[in-house]
Design an enzyme around this catalytic site. Structure first.
Site, PDB file in Angstrom:
ATOM      1  N   MET A   1       3.237  13.158   4.144  1.00 42.27           N
ATOM      2  CA  MET A   1       2.137  13.608   3.335  1.00 42.27           C
ATOM      3  C   MET A   1       2.504  13.474   1.891  1.00 42.27           C
ATOM      4  O   MET A   1       3.551  13.963   1.510  1.00 42.27           O
ATOM      5  CB  MET A   1       1.820  15.017   3.755  1.00 42.27           C
ATOM      6  CG  MET A   1       1.118  16.022   2.842  1.00 42.27           C
ATOM      7  SD  MET A   1       1.234  15.774   1.174  1.00 42.27           S
ATOM      8  CE  MET A   1       0.613  16.999   0.309  1.00 42.27           C
ATOM      9  N   PRO A   2       1.759  12.893   1.080  1.00 41.54           N
ATOM     10  CA  PRO A   2       0.664  11.988   1.363  1.00 41.54           C
ATOM     11  C   PRO A   2       1.102  10.539   1.395  1.00 41.54           C
ATOM     12  O   PRO A   2       2.189  10.191   0.934  1.00 41.54           O
ATOM     13  CB  PRO A   2      -0.285  12.228   0.192  1.00 41.54           C
ATOM     14  CG  PRO A   2       0.633  12.483  -0.954  1.00 41.54           C
ATOM     15  CD  PRO A   2       1.787  13.247  -0.347  1.00 41.54           C
ATOM     16  N   HIS A   3       0.217   9.712   1.924  1.00 45.16           N
ATOM     17  CA  HIS A   3       0.388   8.263   1.852  1.00 45.16           C
ATOM     18  C   HIS A   3      -0.722   7.742   0.959  1.00 45.16           C
ATOM     19  O   HIS A   3      -1.888   8.084   1.149  1.00 45.16           O
ATOM     20  CB  HIS A   3       0.296   7.607   3.231  1.00 45.16           C
ATOM     21  CG  HIS A   3       0.323   6.112   3.136  1.00 45.16           C
ATOM     22  ND1 HIS A   3       1.467   5.422   2.798  1.00 45.16           N
ATOM     23  CD2 HIS A   3      -0.651   5.194   3.277  1.00 45.16           C
ATOM     24  CE1 HIS A   3       1.189   4.124   2.767  1.00 45.16           C
ATOM     25  NE2 HIS A   3      -0.086   3.968   3.047  1.00 45.16           N
ATOM     26  N   SER A  39       4.687   8.308   0.489  1.00 48.54           N
ATOM     27  CA  SER A  39       4.784   6.857   0.712  1.00 48.54           C
ATOM     28  C   SER A  39       3.618   6.189  -0.005  1.00 48.54           C
ATOM     29  O   SER A  39       2.537   6.760  -0.123  1.00 48.54           O
ATOM     30  CB  SER A  39       4.776   6.521   2.199  1.00 48.54           C
ATOM     31  OG  SER A  39       3.606   7.004   2.822  1.00 48.54           O
TER      32      SER A  39
END
Length: 72
Positions: A1-3, A39
């Protein structure tokens, strides 16, 4: 979390690294989550393909959900 997924006109590898670093900093500052949780993918899209492949398919159908709408 988050991408985070970013689609952009082609930019250099250095610009991708700098953009990634700035977004990661903002995510950490805003969410309080550690860097290991973040990411980011960056995909180059040719300007001539933008409207058909990105705007029409991804942006336009989601206009009500966008926190930042394009001005074009």
């Amino acid at each position: 979390m988050p991408h985070v997924t970013i689609k952009t006109y082609p930019i250099s590898e250095e610009e991708k690294v700098n953009l990634t670093q700035e977004i990661v900093k903002a995510i950490i500052r805003t969410t309080g989550k550690p860097e290991e949780f973040v990411s980011i993918s960056i995909t180059d899209v040719q300007e001539s393909d933008w409207m058909e492949t990105v705007y029409d398919k991804e942006i336009k159908p989601e206009l009500d959900n966008l926190y930042k709408k394009p001005g074009y």
